[in-house]
Write a protein that holds these residues in place. Structure first.
Motif, PDB file in Angstrom:
ATOM      1  N   VAL A 181     -15.884  12.962   1.813  1.00  0.00           N
ATOM      2  CA  VAL A 181     -17.746  12.846   2.805  1.00  0.00           C
ATOM      3  C   VAL A 181     -17.821  10.940   2.268  1.00  0.00           C
ATOM      4  O   VAL A 181     -17.828  10.777   3.080  1.00  0.00           O
ATOM      5  CB  VAL A 181     -18.820  13.905   1.818  1.00  0.00           C
ATOM      6  N   HIS A 182     -17.482  11.063   1.641  1.00  0.00           N
ATOM      7  CA  HIS A 182     -17.361   9.534   0.635  1.00  0.00           C
ATOM      8  C   HIS A 182     -16.396   8.355   1.282  1.00  0.00           C
ATOM      9  O   HIS A 182     -15.309   8.892   1.153  1.00  0.00           O
ATOM     10  CB  HIS A 182     -17.284   8.987  -0.264  1.00  0.00           C
ATOM     11  N   TYR A 183     -16.335   7.572   2.712  1.00  0.00           N
ATOM     12  CA  TYR A 183     -15.533   6.931   3.415  1.00  0.00           C
ATOM     13  C   TYR A 183     -14.412   6.078   2.297  1.00  0.00           C
ATOM     14  O   TYR A 183     -15.402   5.133   1.667  1.00  0.00           O
ATOM     15  CB  TYR A 183     -15.821   6.314   5.015  1.00  0.00           C
ATOM     16  N   GLY A 184     -13.598   5.967   1.982  1.00  0.00           N
ATOM     17  CA  GLY A 184     -12.215   5.153   1.591  1.00  0.00           C
ATOM     18  C   GLY A 184     -11.217   5.120   1.893  1.00  0.00           C
ATOM     19  O   GLY A 184     -10.501   5.755   2.594  1.00  0.00           O
ATOM     20  N   LYS A 185     -10.881   3.759   1.375  1.00  0.00           N
ATOM     21  CA  LYS A 185      -8.715   4.558   2.173  1.00  0.00           C
ATOM     22  C   LYS A 185      -7.979   3.540   0.477  1.00  0.00           C
ATOM     23  O   LYS A 185      -8.241   2.533  -0.181  1.00  0.00           O
ATOM     24  CB  LYS A 185      -8.596   3.629   3.472  1.00  0.00           C
ATOM     25  N   VAL A 186      -6.872   3.468   0.533  1.00  0.00           N
ATOM     26  CA  VAL A 186      -6.155   2.958   0.008  1.00  0.00           C
ATOM     27  C   VAL A 186      -6.154   0.992   0.401  1.00  0.00           C
ATOM     28  O   VAL A 186      -5.893   0.754   1.897  1.00  0.00           O
ATOM     29  CB  VAL A 186      -4.811   3.530   0.470  1.00  0.00           C
ATOM     30  N   ASP A 187      -6.010   0.457  -0.326  1.00  0.00           N
ATOM     31  CA  ASP A 187      -5.713  -0.926  -0.330  1.00  0.00           C
ATOM     32  C   ASP A 187      -4.881  -1.819   0.268  1.00  0.00           C
ATOM     33  O   ASP A 187      -3.597  -0.745   0.962  1.00  0.00           O
ATOM     34  CB  ASP A 187      -5.736  -1.543  -1.276  1.00  0.00           C
ATOM     35  N   TYR A 188      -4.375  -2.775   1.115  1.00  0.00           N
ATOM     36  CA  TYR A 188      -3.567  -3.081   1.906  1.00  0.00           C
ATOM     37  C   TYR A 188      -2.049  -3.419   1.261  1.00  0.00           C
ATOM     38  O   TYR A 188      -0.920  -2.644   2.022  1.00  0.00           O
ATOM     39  CB  TYR A 188      -3.648  -4.773   2.439  1.00  0.00           C
ATOM     40  N   GLU A 189      -2.604  -3.517   0.053  1.00  0.00           N
ATOM     41  CA  GLU A 189      -0.384  -3.879  -0.394  1.00  0.00           C
ATOM     42  C   GLU A 189       0.079  -1.913  -0.946  1.00  0.00           C
ATOM     43  O   GLU A 189       0.958  -2.234  -0.583  1.00  0.00           O
ATOM     44  CB  GLU A 189      -0.940  -4.912  -1.894  1.00  0.00           C
ATOM     45  N   ASN A 190      -0.936  -1.596  -1.186  1.00  0.00           N
ATOM     46  CA  ASN A 190      -0.414  -0.333  -1.472  1.00  0.00           C
ATOM     47  C   ASN A 190       0.156   0.104  -0.239  1.00  0.00           C
ATOM     48  O   ASN A 190       0.911   1.225   0.032  1.00  0.00           O
ATOM     49  CB  ASN A 190      -1.437   1.217  -2.404  1.00  0.00           C
ATOM     50  N   LEU A 191      -0.401   0.792   0.518  1.00  0.00           N
ATOM     51  CA  LEU A 191      -0.417   0.851   2.030  1.00  0.00           C
ATOM     52  C   LEU A 191       1.481   0.450   2.528  1.00  0.00           C
ATOM     53  O   LEU A 191       1.757   1.074   2.927  1.00  0.00           O
ATOM     54  CB  LEU A 191      -1.334   0.461   3.197  1.00  0.00           C
ATOM     55  N   GLN A 192       1.093  -1.328   2.025  1.00  0.00           N
ATOM     56  CA  GLN A 192       2.950  -1.229   2.736  1.00  0.00           C
ATOM     57  C   GLN A 192       3.623  -0.803   1.828  1.00  0.00           C
ATOM     58  O   GLN A 192       4.693  -0.826   2.239  1.00  0.00           O
ATOM     59  CB  GLN A 192       2.630  -2.963   2.424  1.00  0.00           C
TER      60      GLN A 192
END
Length: 741
Positions: free
Chosen positions: A609-620
């Motif tokens: 419910v608390h919006y969040g996401k993986v940072d760009y470096e880990n996304l890459q």
């Protein structure tokens, strides 16, 4: 500017010719022209036609109404009439005093009677007047004088007298240009540091009061210095309020009435002193200092005019264009010239941009530009009343210097960005909010999974709050009360909402900000359902709809079985969902053309419910692990000035054949920009659909505002309707461009 010119001369004296020769038609109110508006020429007893003067009461009433409307805006105005009697000139005095106008008479009274009678015969028939009327007017001018409060000039002196020329201020050691003060006395005194220096000139650009907390002290300070020879005070838009207050007129400003006025009255400010101060205010300062030419106004102008006399006071005070116009950028574009200079490797000829003309202004700065907002334009609006800075530009023999004084005496107002208290949300009350929200629809998809999305009415009526912005690509297992997949919270285009207005972004965006490319497909997500221990494929609020099935098809086409297991384990163990841009060249073409079908990994979003996401470096890193393209990071911008320059450039660049960019600041706030190329062809897609359905009569002409708009519209109208209906905009664009090139 506030100057009224009365032409004085008998019929046939050359007043109309004078107006044409000096190109004054657009500034002139003519009594004869208004007579012709009320009534066409009438036939006389001898069979000729003449202008009827029987409507003169209506004519002069209307002329004075028009004149007052112009005076309200401070427009330069010429009155074409005989003005033979002293009283005919005197009736302008009250209006001139009320609107602070200077009045000049261009005097044609020395034209001989013989010449008047001769020239009357050469006029068009309907403008002929009886000889006795000319004689009466001529004799009256010989006996009645022009009032002494009026400046009298001869026709040949007009161009010289009415030319607003720059004055030379080079004798001053330093010139201080002090920006909008808005009742912030402490910041002003900090800059002045003990008072005014006698060998230095102080120019205040206006908006002395309102919004700040020390209006009484500021006003008393200016009352005390108004007569100093080294002080010039310009009129800003807020000075109108002290004028109305000092004359006991009705106030139209709640800010002044509720805040400023009580401070002034409690301090016992004498209204007579205020009236005297207001009479000292100027409209602009136009000067030279060494090799520099400088224009100082309150609102800012887009170009140095040929003659400032013809520019309205309203434009000098409120500025040229709308409040949202980047006037510094406009000035830079219009005032810079180019010349060829030698330099660089091999002493080659190069093009260099130059100008020795400078602008200094206050009033507006919604783009939060620095003091030197453009090469030769200085912006002195620094939001001092909100805890910003009092801005100052000084000019000396060494050139320009900029200064900013932080204001420490202010009242902090709540910002525009809505606060979201994430701590109050649990999966239970979140689900309850979703299911009972007026602007959220629930769609039960089977397997205990429901999708929640904001309604069409929320989108059309722009009804958003802290809950329904989360209802976008949101899928919940209502049995396990688990979010099985989710996309982004709804985020908005720049200038679409109050908190994405450029001015709000300038105040609230946290730097650095990251710019990402925005691919042009559709969003699809891949999540995980613990109840079935299966991956969940979603798009457009569906699990089994066409677009969701395409996501699933592309997913299994793209990844091998061991990679799919790795993805599933990652989503399960880390409680994540994958957000993809789905590009399907044949099945789902949009606006931007692609060569192949593909998935682009946009983000890894937490299923919480608390919006969040993986940072760009880990996304890459994850993208490399599963062997897929990841969204492109375009740039990282460290400050507002650089961001605004980037924004200004790309939003005017038609050569970028992309949908746009997503902007994410360092606090996680997101907004987006659609580019001109994309916007244009999206609009053309709508036009081709209307033509294909034979609804081209519904296309408004005002929507076709460039040659390319009209060229495509004309081209599309020549095409077969079935061809238009069956062809997507990419095919049509390619056909159109190949045919016109």
């Amino acid at each position: 500017m506030r100057h009224l010119v009365l032409l004085r001369g008998a019929m046939g004296s050359g007043k109309s010719t004078f107006i044409k020769e000096n190109k004054l038609e657009q500034f002139t109110l003519s009594a004869d022209d208004i007579r012709l508006l009320f009534q066409t020429p009438v036939m006389t007893e001898n069979g000729t036609y003449t202008i009827n003067a029987k409507n003169d009461n209506k004519v002069w009433k209307f002329l004075f109404e028009l004149l007052e409307e112009r005076m309200k805006r401070g427009e330069f105005t010429v009155i074409d009439a005989t003005h033979a009697k002293t009283e005919a000139i005197s009736r302008y005095k009250q209006l001139a005093q009320s609107y602070r106008y200077r009045v000049s008479v261009v005097d044609f009274s020395n034209v001989s009677l013989e010449k008047l009678l001769e020239q009357n015969k050469l006029r068009p028939e309907y403008k002929h007047v009886p000889d006795h009327a000319i004689m009466n007017s001529y004799e009256r001018m010989q006996t009645e004088n022009v009032p002494k409060w009026v400046n009298v000039i001869k026709p040949h002196e007009f161009q010289e007298v009415m030319q607003f020329k720059p004055i030379d201020l080079s004798e001053w050691k330093r010139i201080h240009h002090i920006g909008d003060i808005h009742g912030c006395y402490t910041a002003l005194m900090e800059y002045l540091n003990g008072g005014l220096k006698e060998d230095e000139l102080y120019i205040f650009v206006g908006d002395l009061l309102d919004r700040g907390l020390e209006n009484d002290k500021v006003l008393q300070f200016f009352i005390d210095i108004k007569d100093n020879q080294n002080v010039i005070i310009l009129e800003g838009n807020h000075e109108h309020h002290i004028k109305t207050w000092s004359h006991d007129e009705e106030c139209v400003s709640r800010v002044f009435e509720n805040s400023t006025q009580p401070q002034l009255e409690q301090a016992g400010i004498d209204k007579k002193d205020v009236r005297q101060l207001y009479r000292r205010l100027r409209q602009l300062v136009y000067y030279t200092y060494g090799d520099k030419t400088v224009v100082v106004t309150h609102g800012g102008i887009s170009k140095i005019p040929d003659n400032f006399m013809f520019l309205s006071t309203e434009q000098l005070i409120k500025g040229v264009g709308d409040y949202e116009l980047d006037i510094d950028y406009a000035f830079e574009n219009n005032e810079y010239s180019s010349k060829q200079v030698r330099g660089g490797i091999g002493n080659k000829l190069m093009l260099e941009w130059f100008s020795t003309v400078y602008q200094i202004h206050g009033h507006r700065n919604i783009f939060r530009l620095p003091v030197q907002a453009a090469k030769n334009s200085f912006n002195l609006e620094g939001q001092v009343e909100k805890g910003g800075h009092l801005r100052v530009v000084t000019l000396s023999k060494d050139g320009f210097d900029t200064h900013e004084i932080k204001n420490k005496v202010f009242k902090l107002n709540k910002g525009d960005i809505p606060a979201i208290n994430e701590d109050e949300l649990t999966i239970d009350n979140f689900l309850e909010y979703l299911q009972n929200h007026k602007y959220i629809s629930e769609k039960q998809l089977g397997g205990n999974i429901s999708s929640f999305n904001f309604t069409r009415k929320a989108f059309n009526d722009k009804v958003w709050d802290d809950i329904n912005v989360k209802a976008r690509g949101l899928f919940i297992n209502t049995n396990t009360k688990e979010i099985v997949s989710r996309s982004y919270n709804k985020f908005f285009n720049v200038n679409e909402r109050s908190f994405t207005k450029i001015s709000a972004l300038a105040d609230n965006m946290k730097f650095p900000v990251t710019i990402y490319d925005k691919p042009n497909g559709y969003l699809g997500t891949v999540g995980y359902d613990s109840e079935t221990d299966e991956l969940v494929f979603t798009s457009k609020s569906e699990l089994r709809g066409e677009h969701a099935e395409w996501v699933k098809e592309m997913f299994y086409k793209t990844f091998k079985l061991d990679t799919i297991q790795f993805i599933k384990d990652t989503l399960k163990n880390m409680n994540l969902a994958l957000v993809f841009e789905v590009i399907l060249v044949e099945k789902d073409p949009h606006i931007i053309e692609y060569n192949e079908d593909k998935l682009i990994l946009l983000d890894m979003v937490k299923r919480d419910v608390h919006y969040g996401k993986v940072d760009y470096e880990n996304l890459q890193l994850f993208g490399r692990q599963i062997g897929i393209e990841v969204k492109e990071k375009v740039s990282v911008i460290d400050n507002w000035t650089d961001f605004y320059k980037w924004y200004r450039e790309i939003t005017n660049d038609w050569s970028i054949e992309k949908e746009g960019f997503v902007i994410e600041d360092s606090s996680g706030f997101m907004t987006k920009i659609k580019l001109p190329y994309y916007n244009f062809w999206k609009q053309m897609r709508g036009i081709k659909d209307k033509i294909g359905r034979k609804h081209d009569h519904m296309i408004k002409g005002s929507s076709l505002y460039t040659p390319l708009h009209n060229k495509f519209f004309s081209w599309a109208k020549t095409k077969d309707k079935e061809y238009l209906k069956k062809s997507n905009i990419i095919q049509l664009r390619n056909d159109f461009l190949s045919e016109i090139n």
